[in-house]
Design a protein around this motif. Structure first.
Motif, mmCIF file in Angstrom:
data_model
loop_
_atom_site.group_PDB
_atom_site.id
_atom_site.type_symbol
_atom_site.label_atom_id
_atom_site.label_comp_id
_atom_site.label_asym_id
_atom_site.label_seq_id
_atom_site.Cartn_x
_atom_site.Cartn_y
_atom_site.Cartn_z
ATOM 1 N N THR A 114 0.832 -1.210 0.000
ATOM 2 C CA THR A 114 0.000 0.000 0.000
ATOM 3 C C THR A 114 0.863 1.255 0.000
ATOM 4 O O THR A 114 0.690 2.153 -0.838
ATOM 5 C CB THR A 114 -0.939 0.006 1.213
ATOM 6 O OG1 THR A 114 -1.759 -1.165 1.185
ATOM 7 C CG2 THR A 114 -1.830 1.236 1.194
ATOM 8 N N GLY A 115 1.804 1.325 0.934
ATOM 9 C CA GLY A 115 2.679 2.495 0.989
ATOM 10 C C GLY A 115 3.559 2.614 -0.245
ATOM 11 O O GLY A 115 3.739 3.704 -0.808
ATOM 12 N N GLY A 116 4.110 1.477 -0.702
ATOM 13 C CA GLY A 116 4.998 1.515 -1.861
ATOM 14 C C GLY A 116 4.290 1.921 -3.138
ATOM 15 O O GLY A 116 4.840 2.682 -3.945
ATOM 16 N N ILE A 117 3.067 1.429 -3.334
ATOM 17 C CA ILE A 117 2.315 1.790 -4.539
ATOM 18 C C ILE A 117 1.971 3.269 -4.541
ATOM 19 O O ILE A 117 2.101 3.955 -5.568
ATOM 20 C CB ILE A 117 1.052 0.920 -4.645
ATOM 21 C CG1 ILE A 117 1.439 -0.528 -4.979
ATOM 22 C CG2 ILE A 117 0.099 1.465 -5.696
ATOM 23 C CD1 ILE A 117 0.285 -1.506 -4.904
ATOM 24 N N LEU A 118 1.532 3.792 -3.394
ATOM 25 C CA LEU A 118 1.180 5.214 -3.323
ATOM 26 C C LEU A 118 2.397 6.102 -3.594
ATOM 27 O O LEU A 118 2.325 7.061 -4.373
ATOM 28 C CB LEU A 118 0.586 5.526 -1.948
ATOM 29 C CG LEU A 118 -0.792 4.925 -1.651
ATOM 30 C CD1 LEU A 118 -1.215 5.230 -0.224
ATOM 31 C CD2 LEU A 118 -1.835 5.452 -2.629
ATOM 32 N N ILE A 119 3.523 5.771 -2.970
ATOM 33 C CA ILE A 119 4.732 6.575 -3.177
ATOM 34 C C ILE A 119 5.238 6.415 -4.608
ATOM 35 O O ILE A 119 5.689 7.377 -5.242
ATOM 36 C CB ILE A 119 5.819 6.184 -2.158
ATOM 37 C CG1 ILE A 119 5.332 6.456 -0.742
ATOM 38 C CG2 ILE A 119 7.105 6.951 -2.426
ATOM 39 C CD1 ILE A 119 6.276 5.950 0.342
ATOM 40 N N ALA A 169 8.037 -4.388 6.948
ATOM 41 C CA ALA A 169 7.264 -3.690 5.918
ATOM 42 C C ALA A 169 8.001 -2.445 5.422
ATOM 43 O O ALA A 169 8.017 -2.153 4.213
ATOM 44 C CB ALA A 169 5.888 -3.305 6.463
ATOM 45 N N ILE A 170 8.626 -1.715 6.339
ATOM 46 C CA ILE A 170 9.387 -0.522 5.947
ATOM 47 C C ILE A 170 10.581 -0.920 5.082
ATOM 48 O O ILE A 170 10.901 -0.253 4.087
ATOM 49 C CB ILE A 170 9.849 0.242 7.200
ATOM 50 C CG1 ILE A 170 8.639 0.840 7.924
ATOM 51 C CG2 ILE A 170 10.827 1.355 6.825
ATOM 52 C CD1 ILE A 170 8.977 1.481 9.263
ATOM 53 N N VAL A 171 11.227 -2.024 5.436
ATOM 54 C CA VAL A 171 12.394 -2.481 4.671
ATOM 55 C C VAL A 171 11.993 -2.928 3.258
ATOM 56 O O VAL A 171 12.720 -2.692 2.286
ATOM 57 C CB VAL A 171 13.092 -3.629 5.425
ATOM 58 C CG1 VAL A 171 14.147 -4.283 4.554
ATOM 59 C CG2 VAL A 171 13.724 -3.104 6.718
ATOM 60 N N LEU A 172 10.822 -3.561 3.133
ATOM 61 C CA LEU A 172 10.381 -4.071 1.829
ATOM 62 C C LEU A 172 9.737 -3.005 0.956
ATOM 63 O O LEU A 172 9.605 -3.197 -0.261
ATOM 64 C CB LEU A 172 9.394 -5.228 2.035
ATOM 65 C CG LEU A 172 9.945 -6.503 2.665
ATOM 66 C CD1 LEU A 172 8.832 -7.519 2.859
ATOM 67 C CD2 LEU A 172 11.053 -7.104 1.815
ATOM 68 N N GLN A 173 9.338 -1.890 1.538
ATOM 69 C CA GLN A 173 8.587 -0.881 0.793
ATOM 70 C C GLN A 173 9.322 -0.304 -0.419
ATOM 71 O O GLN A 173 8.709 -0.114 -1.477
ATOM 72 C CB GLN A 173 8.181 0.241 1.749
ATOM 73 C CG GLN A 173 7.086 1.139 1.228
ATOM 74 C CD GLN A 173 6.575 2.080 2.307
ATOM 75 O OE1 GLN A 173 7.251 3.030 2.658
ATOM 76 N NE2 GLN A 173 5.399 1.798 2.838
ATOM 77 N N PRO A 174 10.641 -0.013 -0.338
ATOM 78 C CA PRO A 174 11.316 0.559 -1.514
ATOM 79 C C PRO A 174 11.222 -0.298 -2.772
ATOM 80 O O PRO A 174 11.238 0.237 -3.889
ATOM 81 C CB PRO A 174 12.770 0.702 -1.043
ATOM 82 C CG PRO A 174 12.683 0.836 0.434
ATOM 83 C CD PRO A 174 11.537 -0.030 0.829
ATOM 84 N N HIS A 175 11.116 -1.604 -2.630
ATOM 85 C CA HIS A 175 10.992 -2.464 -3.811
ATOM 86 C C HIS A 175 9.687 -2.163 -4.552
ATOM 87 O O HIS A 175 9.660 -2.115 -5.791
ATOM 88 C CB HIS A 175 11.030 -3.934 -3.400
ATOM 89 C CG HIS A 175 12.312 -4.335 -2.723
ATOM 90 N ND1 HIS A 175 13.484 -4.550 -3.426
ATOM 91 C CD2 HIS A 175 12.618 -4.548 -1.413
ATOM 92 C CE1 HIS A 175 14.451 -4.884 -2.590
ATOM 93 N NE2 HIS A 175 13.952 -4.895 -1.364
ATOM 94 N N TYR A 176 8.614 -1.959 -3.811
ATOM 95 C CA TYR A 176 7.338 -1.608 -4.435
ATOM 96 C C TYR A 176 7.392 -0.216 -5.053
ATOM 97 O O TYR A 176 6.802 0.025 -6.108
ATOM 98 C CB TYR A 176 6.210 -1.673 -3.408
ATOM 99 C CG TYR A 176 5.868 -3.070 -2.970
ATOM 100 C CD1 TYR A 176 4.974 -3.849 -3.688
ATOM 101 C CD2 TYR A 176 6.436 -3.620 -1.828
ATOM 102 C CE1 TYR A 176 4.649 -5.133 -3.285
ATOM 103 C CE2 TYR A 176 6.129 -4.901 -1.420
ATOM 104 C CZ TYR A 176 5.232 -5.654 -2.153
ATOM 105 O OH TYR A 176 4.923 -6.931 -1.758
ATOM 106 N N VAL A 177 8.083 0.711 -4.392
ATOM 107 C CA VAL A 177 8.185 2.072 -4.919
ATOM 108 C C VAL A 177 8.893 2.056 -6.271
ATOM 109 O O VAL A 177 8.405 2.641 -7.257
ATOM 110 C CB VAL A 177 8.940 2.982 -3.926
ATOM 111 C CG1 VAL A 177 9.165 4.362 -4.532
ATOM 112 C CG2 VAL A 177 8.165 3.107 -2.616
ATOM 113 N N ARG A 178 10.016 1.400 -6.342
ATOM 114 C CA ARG A 178 10.782 1.373 -7.593
ATOM 115 C C ARG A 178 10.021 0.649 -8.698
ATOM 116 O O ARG A 178 10.001 1.087 -9.856
ATOM 117 C CB ARG A 178 12.134 0.699 -7.357
ATOM 118 C CG ARG A 178 13.070 1.482 -6.444
ATOM 119 C CD ARG A 178 14.321 0.678 -6.125
ATOM 120 N NE ARG A 178 15.116 0.467 -7.328
ATOM 121 C CZ ARG A 178 16.066 1.289 -7.757
ATOM 122 N NH1 ARG A 178 16.340 2.394 -7.068
ATOM 123 N NH2 ARG A 178 16.749 1.025 -8.843
#
Length: 301
Positions: A114-119, A169-178
């Motif tokens: 959710t956080g990664g997609i939004l960012i 979740a914070i550690v995995l989030q950048p993968h979704y962002v990129r």
């Protein structure tokens, strides 16, 4: 006399639906199908652990401490996989542990995705300067070893299962962002997006209704792989004493509690380790199948 009868033209075969097409590609990967079956069994055990487990996960039978599995000399059919140092049934704790691992995987993937997609959507549509700032921040997070960063975050938040999930979740989030940003930038040059802009589509509609649905295929694959990473990292944090705390029947915590008995009671360490191994392997195999089925570049022409 000529025959004037005409045969009705045969209708063209109906093209397969999306689900049928997906399954036709997915089932070509036998490892992925096997992983799907194992994952289905894992989900079933997690949902119905209360009915499948013969005992409560915390029930102690002090007269049967470190009882070996039933096939080993001295085993007891009341405890098929033996007992731990406190006399707790290993089978029951493993079944309840599947529930914790499933809960961890779902919650971590939901938060990170959710956080990664939004960012990622924001970065894809943002001006160049804001996009650069966001991506440099993601690069900073990715520059740290994932487990080390999770350890630091848990040390700040305090050791517990919930804090471990937030840290992972914070550690995995950048993968979704990129991944989301790259997919959005690729879609922005396509004609349907240009047509939507010309038609006057507002930015939220353009982001969430026009572009995002066409970026979901790689995100789904990433979610499957993140599920296994979440289970593995949570077990690692539990083993280090920074995740779930005893007597929680989490597989990593079970390993940490039993490591001093590895030489004289192999089953208390082996069974939780095998549970982690087979679950993570099955999810990774399933993720490979999802990639093959959802990525157009992997499909046959």
């Amino acid at each position: 006399m000529t025959d004037t009868t005409h045969t009705a033209p045969k209708s063209a075969p109906k093209p397969p639906g999306r689900l049928a097409e997906f399954w036709s590609y997915f089932k070509e990967n036998r490892g992925a199908v096997m992983g799907l079956y194992v994952f289905g069994a894992f989900v079933f055990v997690a949902l119905f652990a209360n009915f499948l487990a013969p005992y409560d996960a915390s029930a102690q039978f002090r007269d049967f401490t470190l009882l070996p599995p039933v096939w080993q000399e001295g085993g007891n059919w009341s405890f098929p996989l033996g007992t731990d140092p406190l006399g707790r049934d290993m089978l029951s704790r493993l079944l309840y542990g599947a529930r914790y691992s499933f809960f961890v995987g779902i919650l971590v993937v939901v938060i990170a995705a959710t956080g990664g997609i939004l960012i990622g959507l924001l970065a894809g549509f943002a001006p160049r300067w804001l996009d650069t700032i966001i991506m440099r921040l993601m690069d900073i997070v990715l520059s740290f070893p994932s487990l080390l960063l999770a350890l630091v975050l848990v040390a700040i938040l305090g050791p517990s299962l919930i804090n471990a999930m937030i840290a992972i979740a914070i550690v995995l989030q950048p993968h979704y962002v990129r991944l989301t940003r790259a997919s959005v930038i690729n879609e922005l040059t396509k004609e349907y997006v240009i047509s939507a802009r010309v038609a006057g589509a507002h930015l939220p509609r353009l982001m969430f209704i026009t572009v995002l649905p066409n970026c979901l295929a790689p995100i789904i694959v990433q979610a499957a792989l993140s599920f296994s990473s979440a289970i593995l990292d949570t077990a690692a944090l539990g083993f280090l004493g920074m995740g779930a705390q005893p007597p929680t029947p989490e597989w990593g915590t079970m390993l940490a509690e039993s490591r001093e008995f590895i030489l004289r009671a192999w089953w208390v360490v082996t069974f939780p380790g095998l549970a982690i191994l087979f679950t993570v392997l099955a999810i990774n195999l399933m993720g490979d199948g999802l990639r093959d089925a959802l990525d157009p570049k992997m499909k046959r022409s």
